[in-house]
Design an enzyme around this catalytic site. Structure first.
Site, PDB file in Angstrom:
ATOM      1  N   ASP A 190      -1.159  -2.237 -20.215  1.00 60.65           N
ATOM      2  CA  ASP A 190       0.115  -1.506 -20.066  1.00 60.65           C
ATOM      3  C   ASP A 190      -0.443  -0.947 -21.034  1.00 60.65           C
ATOM      4  O   ASP A 190       0.818  -0.489 -21.863  1.00 60.65           O
ATOM      5  CB  ASP A 190       1.673  -2.035 -19.889  1.00 60.65           C
ATOM      6  N   ILE A 230      -4.591  -8.649 -13.523  1.00 63.70           N
ATOM      7  CA  ILE A 230      -5.019  -8.045 -14.763  1.00 63.70           C
ATOM      8  C   ILE A 230      -7.135  -8.493 -14.672  1.00 63.70           C
ATOM      9  O   ILE A 230      -7.408  -9.023 -15.139  1.00 63.70           O
ATOM     10  CB  ILE A 230      -4.484  -8.614 -16.140  1.00 63.70           C
ATOM     11  N   LEU A 231      -6.941  -7.461 -15.027  1.00 60.71           N
ATOM     12  CA  LEU A 231      -8.301  -7.570 -15.135  1.00 60.71           C
ATOM     13  C   LEU A 231      -8.908  -7.529 -17.038  1.00 60.71           C
ATOM     14  O   LEU A 231      -7.988  -6.619 -17.808  1.00 60.71           O
ATOM     15  CB  LEU A 231      -9.196  -5.504 -15.115  1.00 60.71           C
ATOM     16  N   ALA A 289       8.870   9.053  -7.922  1.00 65.48           N
ATOM     17  CA  ALA A 289       7.476   9.186  -9.665  1.00 65.48           C
ATOM     18  C   ALA A 289       6.826   8.458  -9.264  1.00 65.48           C
ATOM     19  O   ALA A 289       5.478   9.378  -9.217  1.00 65.48           O
ATOM     20  CB  ALA A 289       8.527   8.381 -10.658  1.00 65.48           C
ATOM     21  N   GLU A 290       6.439   7.479  -8.309  1.00 63.62           N
ATOM     22  CA  GLU A 290       5.055   6.709  -8.613  1.00 63.62           C
ATOM     23  C   GLU A 290       4.400   7.920  -7.617  1.00 63.62           C
ATOM     24  O   GLU A 290       3.013   7.762  -8.006  1.00 63.62           O
ATOM     25  CB  GLU A 290       5.287   5.019  -8.244  1.00 63.62           C
ATOM     26  N   GLY A 312       0.876  -1.465  -0.198  1.00 68.35           N
ATOM     27  CA  GLY A 312       0.291   0.195   0.009  1.00 68.35           C
ATOM     28  C   GLY A 312       0.865   0.784  -0.273  1.00 68.35           C
ATOM     29  O   GLY A 312       0.387   1.997   0.322  1.00 68.35           O
ATOM     30  N   ASN A 350       1.694   2.943  -2.643  1.00 69.34           N
ATOM     31  CA  ASN A 350       0.891   4.149  -3.561  1.00 69.34           C
ATOM     32  C   ASN A 350       0.260   4.445  -2.690  1.00 69.34           C
ATOM     33  O   ASN A 350      -0.831   5.710  -3.308  1.00 69.34           O
ATOM     34  CB  ASN A 350       1.665   3.360  -4.692  1.00 69.34           C
ATOM     35  N   HIS A 365       2.580   2.277 -13.917  1.00 68.59           N
ATOM     36  CA  HIS A 365       3.525   1.105 -13.979  1.00 68.59           C
ATOM     37  C   HIS A 365       4.598   1.551 -13.626  1.00 68.59           C
ATOM     38  O   HIS A 365       5.204   2.946 -14.061  1.00 68.59           O
ATOM     39  CB  HIS A 365       3.620   0.702 -15.553  1.00 68.59           C
ATOM     40  N   GLU A 407      -7.631  -2.988 -23.101  1.00 65.53           N
ATOM     41  CA  GLU A 407      -7.868  -4.329 -22.652  1.00 65.53           C
ATOM     42  C   GLU A 407      -6.498  -5.206 -22.798  1.00 65.53           C
ATOM     43  O   GLU A 407      -6.412  -6.572 -23.022  1.00 65.53           O
ATOM     44  CB  GLU A 407      -8.888  -5.461 -23.798  1.00 65.53           C
TER      45      GLU A 407
END
Length: 204
Positions: A148, A90-91, A177-178, A12, A14, A107, A145
């Site tokens: 990335d 991955i959804l 960055a993130e 957690g 991020n 990412h 879909e």
């Protein structure tokens, strides 16, 4: 107020970066409604509770079972933006079509480098070091879909230093960055007309 749900799987970090910005009085046009995890032991759930944000874990047997329950929860909470923050599943394309609202992901590389199926966690940074790049970074992008493969919203470069390991590079990219990009992207989308941006991006 833009109603936001954050999907998590692990520590957690991020998520906490987002919640800290909200606590500071930033992200004033968005509300972090809840945190949702596919892992009932994810420490991110405790992070969420610490900041007073509802936290849910979804028990499931199959991908379809998980996505059905997730869609129901997002619908019940009237979520308008889903943020993937260290979410390892991955959804499926069918879920993305069924939800039909913006989903964004962070990412840990400068897409299109070191991204796509199989590139996650330390694997991304290992690949970057093996290639010998001098600059890496992070990307926030819309989810479609293709893993990335969605349109880029924001990117930030981070220096790769001599002697870096995957772990040290991962940490620097997270901090520099993130943790900067995710709150910034949420703020951008809440202030700049989320649906207009989403419709333009997805129809290009």
């Amino acid at each position: 107020m833009l109603r936001v749900a954050v999907l998590v799987s692990g520590r957690g970090t991020n998520l906490e970066a987002i919640l800290k910005e909200k606590q500071k009085g930033n992200l004033e046009e968005s509300e972090i409604v809840c945190t949702i995890s596919n892992n009932e032991k994810a420490y991110a759930l405790e992070v969420s509770k610490k900041y007073g944000v509802e936290a849910y874990s979804i028990a499931y047997k199959t991908q379809q079972d998980f996505e059905n329950k997730l869609l129901e929860l997002l619908t019940n909470k009237k979520i308008e933006l889903v943020v993937l923050a260290g979410f390892i599943k991955i959804l499926s394309p069918s879920f993305i079509i069924s939800y039909n609202k913006p989903i964004i992901n962070v990412h840990p590389s400068l897409i299109p480098s070191f991204c796509g199926k199989g590139y996650y966690g330390l694997k991304v940074h290992q690949a970057a070091l093996e290639k010998g790049v001098k600059v890496s970074g992070a990307t926030v992008h819309f989810v479609n879909e293709i893993p990335d493969g969605g349109k880029i919203i924001l990117q930030k470069a981070v220096e790769v230093k001599e002697g870096d390991t995957p772990a040290t590079l991962q940490k620097r990219i997270m901090v520099e960055a993130e943790w900067v990009l995710l709150p910034k992207a949420i703020d951008l989308l809440s202030k700049e007309g989320l649906w207009l941006i989403f419709l333009i991006i997805t129809q290009v």
